[in-house]
Design a protein around this motif. Structure first.
Motif, PDB file in Angstrom:
ATOM      1  N   THR A 228      19.550  13.509  -0.032  1.00  0.00           N
ATOM      2  CA  THR A 228      20.739  12.851  -0.580  1.00  0.00           C
ATOM      3  C   THR A 228      21.839  13.866  -0.870  1.00  0.00           C
ATOM      4  OG1 THR A 228      19.341  11.133  -1.542  1.00  0.00           O
ATOM      5  CG2 THR A 228      21.573  11.358  -2.424  1.00  0.00           C
ATOM      6  N   ALA A 243      30.164  11.880  -5.259  1.00  0.00           N
ATOM      7  CA  ALA A 243      29.484  10.634  -4.891  1.00  0.00           C
ATOM      8  C   ALA A 243      30.232  10.045  -3.710  1.00  0.00           C
ATOM      9  CB  ALA A 243      29.450   9.646  -6.060  1.00  0.00           C
ATOM     10  N   ARG A 549      14.801   5.140 -10.955  1.00  0.00           N
ATOM     11  CA  ARG A 549      15.478   5.202  -9.666  1.00  0.00           C
ATOM     12  C   ARG A 549      15.486   3.824  -9.011  1.00  0.00           C
ATOM     13  NH1 ARG A 549      11.997   8.997  -6.351  1.00  0.00           N
ATOM     14  NH2 ARG A 549      10.407   7.906  -7.583  1.00  0.00           N
ATOM     15  N   ASN A 550      16.393   3.623  -8.087  1.00  0.00           N
ATOM     16  CA  ASN A 550      16.374   2.354  -7.369  1.00  0.00           C
ATOM     17  C   ASN A 550      15.211   2.354  -6.366  1.00  0.00           C
ATOM     18  OD1 ASN A 550      17.139   3.538  -4.903  1.00  0.00           O
ATOM     19  ND2 ASN A 550      19.168   2.628  -4.884  1.00  0.00           N
ATOM     20  N   LEU A 554      16.991   6.553  -5.329  1.00  0.00           N
ATOM     21  CA  LEU A 554      18.316   7.098  -5.608  1.00  0.00           C
ATOM     22  C   LEU A 554      18.774   6.729  -7.017  1.00  0.00           C
ATOM     23  CD1 LEU A 554      20.086   6.275  -2.217  1.00  0.00           C
ATOM     24  CD2 LEU A 554      18.643   8.236  -2.819  1.00  0.00           C
ATOM     25  N   LEU A 555      19.709   7.517  -7.535  1.00  0.00           N
ATOM     26  CA  LEU A 555      20.255   7.321  -8.871  1.00  0.00           C
ATOM     27  C   LEU A 555      21.772   7.295  -8.825  1.00  0.00           C
ATOM     28  CD1 LEU A 555      17.920   9.763 -10.811  1.00  0.00           C
ATOM     29  CD2 LEU A 555      18.108   7.313 -11.289  1.00  0.00           C
ATOM     30  N   SER A 556      22.351   6.518  -9.721  1.00  0.00           N
ATOM     31  CA  SER A 556      23.797   6.528  -9.894  1.00  0.00           C
ATOM     32  C   SER A 556      24.149   7.474 -11.043  1.00  0.00           C
ATOM     33  CB  SER A 556      24.301   5.114 -10.177  1.00  0.00           C
ATOM     34  OG  SER A 556      23.800   4.662 -11.423  1.00  0.00           O
ATOM     35  N   PHE A 570      27.894   6.064  -6.936  1.00  0.00           N
ATOM     36  CA  PHE A 570      26.558   6.068  -6.345  1.00  0.00           C
ATOM     37  C   PHE A 570      26.601   6.617  -4.921  1.00  0.00           C
ATOM     38  CE2 PHE A 570      23.319   4.068  -3.746  1.00  0.00           C
ATOM     39  CZ  PHE A 570      22.184   4.147  -4.515  1.00  0.00           C
ATOM     40  N   PRO A 571      25.519   7.319  -4.508  1.00  0.00           N
ATOM     41  CA  PRO A 571      24.572   7.991  -5.397  1.00  0.00           C
ATOM     42  C   PRO A 571      25.258   9.202  -6.014  1.00  0.00           C
ATOM     43  CG  PRO A 571      24.090   8.545  -3.120  1.00  0.00           C
ATOM     44  CD  PRO A 571      25.214   7.560  -3.083  1.00  0.00           C
ATOM     45  N   GLN A 572      24.929   9.514  -7.230  1.00  0.00           N
ATOM     46  CA  GLN A 572      25.595  10.592  -7.957  1.00  0.00           C
ATOM     47  C   GLN A 572      24.850  11.906  -7.732  1.00  0.00           C
ATOM     48  OE1 GLN A 572      28.354  10.384  -9.570  1.00  0.00           O
ATOM     49  NE2 GLN A 572      28.473  12.167 -10.891  1.00  0.00           N
ATOM     50  N   MET A 576      20.872  13.451  -8.939  1.00  0.00           N
ATOM     51  CA  MET A 576      19.831  13.926  -8.030  1.00  0.00           C
ATOM     52  C   MET A 576      19.531  15.409  -8.272  1.00  0.00           C
ATOM     53  SD  MET A 576      19.535  10.951  -6.826  1.00  0.00           S
ATOM     54  CE  MET A 576      18.142  11.215  -5.725  1.00  0.00           C
TER      55      MET A 576
END
Length: 594
Positions: A228, A243, A549-550, A554-556, A570-572, A576
Motif C-alpha cells: 500500500t 492518501a 482494518r477493513n 487497509l486503514l484510513s 483512504f488509504p492513509q 499503514m
C-alpha cells in the motif's frame, strides 16, 4: 458509497479504489492529483448517474473480495441466486521492461466465469471536470472512446461493443478482457494482452514482497501495508502522497474534509522510514531526487510543508460544487492551503528521510558532501526556527505556537547532520552541528517539561499534551527509561485515550473538539508501551488494532471510537506506517521463533 471497505490498485503512477461488489468508485487521471473521472465515492454513481465503472451479475446474491497473495491485484467474485459466479481480476499494469518501470495509465479488468453461466452487465460511466463535463462517446469495432477537450479515455475489449454501449446483460461463457486507458490503439489480441499484463504484474509484486525484510509475526499484514505504501508513491518524480483521496471527512458532518493527494515532507519521512526498515530502499532513492529538486529551488533552505507530486509549490484550495461529497457530507476540496503554512518540523523530516543514504552501502547512489551541503541549508533554518510558533504537525489553521514536536524535529535535523558530517570525515562541521543540537536539546528539555503536569507538553512553556510527544523516544530525544517519558505516557493516557484508541489532542481547534481518533496515534502509543516494558499490553492492543482494518487489510486516517467505523482519507499512509513500525517492534524475532 456506504463505507470504506475498499480495495486499492495502482502502479505508482495513478490509483483506483474498488468497492466490495467490484465497482471502481474512485480514480484520478492521468495521475494521483488529476481529475476524478470515477468519483462515485464522493457522490453520484446511482443507477441513473455517472462516475463509476461497474461489472454486475444479474440476480446478485453475494460477493467475495481478496488480494491475490502478496500482490496489488484484486479478485472479486460475484455470485447470483442460481449458483453462477464470475471472478473479476482488477489491476494496473506494472513490471520492469528494459530495466525501466512500465506503468501505463491503464486499468485492466479480466472477467472469468467461475461457475455455471453467469449473466453480467458492464457499466462504464466516466465523467470529466470533477463531474461537471459529460464526455462525447464514440465507438469502433473493438473500442469505445470518451472524449472531452481535456481528456480522452479509450476502452479496448473483446466484449461486444453493443453490449457495453447499451449496458445489455450477456452470458459470460469464456474469459473477457477490458483495457481502459489512453487513446492508443492496441495491436495485439485483447485477451492475450490482458493475460500477459496480468502475469507480469503478478510477478512484479511477488518479487517486491519476496525481498521485504519481514518480522516473524504478522507477515501478511505487513506485506499488505508495504504494498500500500509503495502504491502511494509517484515514481516519476519520487514524491509520496498522503492518501489517494480527497475530502473523506475525519468525522461525520464536521467539514474536516481535506485533499491529501500531495506530498507532505513529514508524511514522506514516515513512509520512507517504514519501507527502509523492511529493506525496500528504492523508494528512498527515488525520494532523494524529489528532495534535491525541492532544496535546489529553495536557496535559503526554507521549506513549505507540502508540495505537489511534480514539485508544484502553490496548491490553491477550492471547493468543488459539482460533487456532493462522501455520504453527501461536503464540501469537496481540490488543493490544500497547508502549503501556505509554517510547519517547522519539515527540516528534520527531510534530513531524517535521506540520512540513511550516507551510511547504507547497498545503495547505488549514496549521500556525499554535495548533498550534505544542501542539507546544511535546512539545518540553518532549523536552528533559526526551532522555538518559533508554527501550525505544527496537526496543521492548525487558526493558531500558531512553538510546538514541542517541531522543536524536537529541528533538534533531530542538527543531530543527524552532526552524525553525517562525522561519517564524511568533516570534523569541523560535525562539531558545529553537534553544538547546535546540544543547545537546542537543552532548551527544549527545559521549556517542554511541565513539572506540575509531570509530563512533556505539546508546546514550549505550555500546559497541554498531544500524541506526538510519544515520538520523543523514537527520535532519540529522550531515553525510554527516562522518568519524564513515563510521565508523559501517563498524561497522554489520562487526557487522550478513549477505550483502545488515542486522539491526537483533546483541545478545541478551528472546527471544535475532535470526534474521531487519529489512527497512527494509537500505533505510536503501542510503540511507547513496548519501549517502556509494557510489551504484553502493547501486543494485545496491536492485535485489536489489526482487527480494525477493513476486509482488505487497509486503514484510513481516523476511527470512530464508538462505532469502530473508518473515517478520513483512504488509504492513509500514516496509518499503514504505524502498523509496520509496531509489528517490527513487537514481533518475536526469527531466531526466537526457531
Amino acid at each position: 458509497m456506504g463505507n470504506l471497505d475498499l480495495a486499492l490498485i495502482g502502479n505508482c503512477s495513478f490509483a483506483a479504489l474498488i468497492d466490495p461488489k467490484a465497482r471502481i468508485c474512485w480514480t484520478c487521471l492521468p495521475r494521483f492529483d488529476g481529475d476524478p473521472v470515477f468519483h462515485s465515492l464522493l457522490g453520484g454513481g446511482d443507477e441513473a448517474e455517472t462516475g463509476f465503472y461497474d461489472v454486475r451479475i444479474e440476480d446478485f446474491e453475494r460477493a467475495e473480495q481478496r488480494y491475490v497473495d502478496n500482490t496489488a491485484v484484486v479478485e472479486t467474485v460475484l455470485h447470483d441466486r442460481h449458483g453462477n459466479s464470475v471472478a473479476i481480476l482488477d489491476f494496473a499494469p506494472r513490471y520492469i521492461h528494459y530495466r525501466r518501470s512500465y506503468r501505463p495509465t491503464t486499468i485492466v479488468r479480466v472477467l472469468r466465469p467461475r461457475s455455471g453461466s453467469p449473466r453480467i452487465r458492464v457499466l462504464l460511466r466516466p465523467r470529466f471536470g470533477w463531474g461537471a463535463i459529460e464526455p462525447q462517446v464514440t465507438r469502433g469495432s473493438n473500442h469505445v472512446r470518451w472524449v472531452s477537450p481535456e481528456m480522452v479515455l479509450r476502452l479496448t475489449t473483446d466484449v461486444p461493443i453493443a453490449y457495453l454501449r447499451e449496458e445489455i446483460p450477456f452470458v459470460l461463457e469464456e474469459p473477457r478482457t477490458l483495457l481502459l486507458g489512453p487513446d492508443e490503439p492496441l495491436r495485439d489480441a485483447v485477451g492475450e494482452e490482458g493475460e500477459r499484463l496480468l502475469r507480469l504484474t503478478l510477478d512484479y509484486w511477488r518479487d517486491f514482497s519476496r525481498y521485504l525484510a519481514l518480522p516473524f509475526e504478522w507477515q501478511d499484514a505487513v506485506i499488505r501495508a508495504a504494498i500500500t505504501l509503495k502504491l502511494c508513491t509517484f515514481e516519476e518524480t519520487g514524491a509520496v502522497i498522503a492518501a489517494v483521496t480527497t475530502s473523506i471527512p475525519e468525522a461525520p458532518d464536521t467539514q474536516r474534509n481535506w485533499d491529501y493527494r500531495f506530498c507532505w515532507l513529514r508524511d514522506a519521512w514516515f513512509v520512507i522510514n517504514a519501507l527502509n526498515r523492511l529493506g525496500a530502499t528504492r523508494t528512498m532513492e527515488d525520494y532523494l531526487d524529489y528532495i534535491i529538486n525541492i532544496v535546489s529551488a529553495a536557496p535559503d533552505g526554507y521549506l513549505q510543508p507540502v508540495y505537489g507530486i511534480a514539485l508544484e509549490r502553490r496548491l490553491h484550495e477550492r471547493v468543488v460544487d459539482t460533487l456532493p461529497g462522501y455520504r453527501g457530507m461536503g464540501p469537496v476540496r481540490a488543493g490544500n492551503d497547508a502549503w501556505r503554512q509554517v510547519q517547522n518540523d519539515s527540516y528534520g523530516a527531510v534530513v531524517l528521510a535521506v540520512a540513511q543514504t550516507f551510511f547504507d552501502h547497498r545503495l547505488q547512489h549514496r549521500g556525499d558532501e554535495r548533498l550534505f551541503a544542501r542539507l546544511e541549508r535546512l539545518g540553518e533554518q532549523a536552528v533559526r526556527r526551532y522555538a518559533e510558533p508554527d501550525a505544527g504537525l496537526w496543521e492548525f489553521r487558526g493558531m500558531a505556537r512553538p510546538h514541542t514536536f517541531s522543536a524536537a524535529m529541528c533538534w533531530a535535523a542538527c543531530d543527524r547532520l552532526a552524525r553525517i558530517a562525522a561519517g564524511l570525515g568533516l570534523g569541523e562541521r560535525g562539531r558545529y552541528w553537534a553544538g547546535h543540537a546540544r543547545r537546542i536539546h537543552g532548551e527544549v528539555l527545559e521549556r517542554a517539561w511541565n513539572p506540575g503536569l509531570g509530563s512533556f507538553v505539546s508546546s514550549l512553556d505550555g500546559d497541554d499534551v498531544d500524541a506526538s510527544l510519544l515520538l520523543l523516544q523514537t527520535l532519540g530525544f529522550v531515553a525510554a527509561d527516562d522518568p519524564r517519558f513515563h510521565g508523559t505516557i501517563a498524561a497522554v493516557e489520562r487526557r487522550l485515550k478513549r477505550g483502545d484508541l488515542l486522539f491526537r489532542y483533546a483541545e478545541t481547534d478551528d472546527f471544535g473538539i475532535p470526534e474521531t481518533a487519529f489512527t497512527i496515534c494509537t500505533f505510536w502509543y503501542i510503540e511507547a508501551l513496548a519501549a517502556v516494558g509494557r510489551r504484553d499490553e502493547a501486543r494485545s492492543l496491536f492485535e485489536r488494532m489489526l482487527a480494525r482494518r477493513n476486509p482488505l487489510g487497509l486503514l484510513s486516517e481516523d476511527v470512530d471510537p464508538s462505532s469502530g467505523s473508518l473515517w478520513g482519507n483512504f488509504p492513509q499512509t500514516y496509518s499503514m506506517v504505524g502498523l509496520i513500525h509496531a509489528a517490527m517492534r513487537l514481533s518475536t524475532s526469527w531466531e526466537e521463533a526457531f
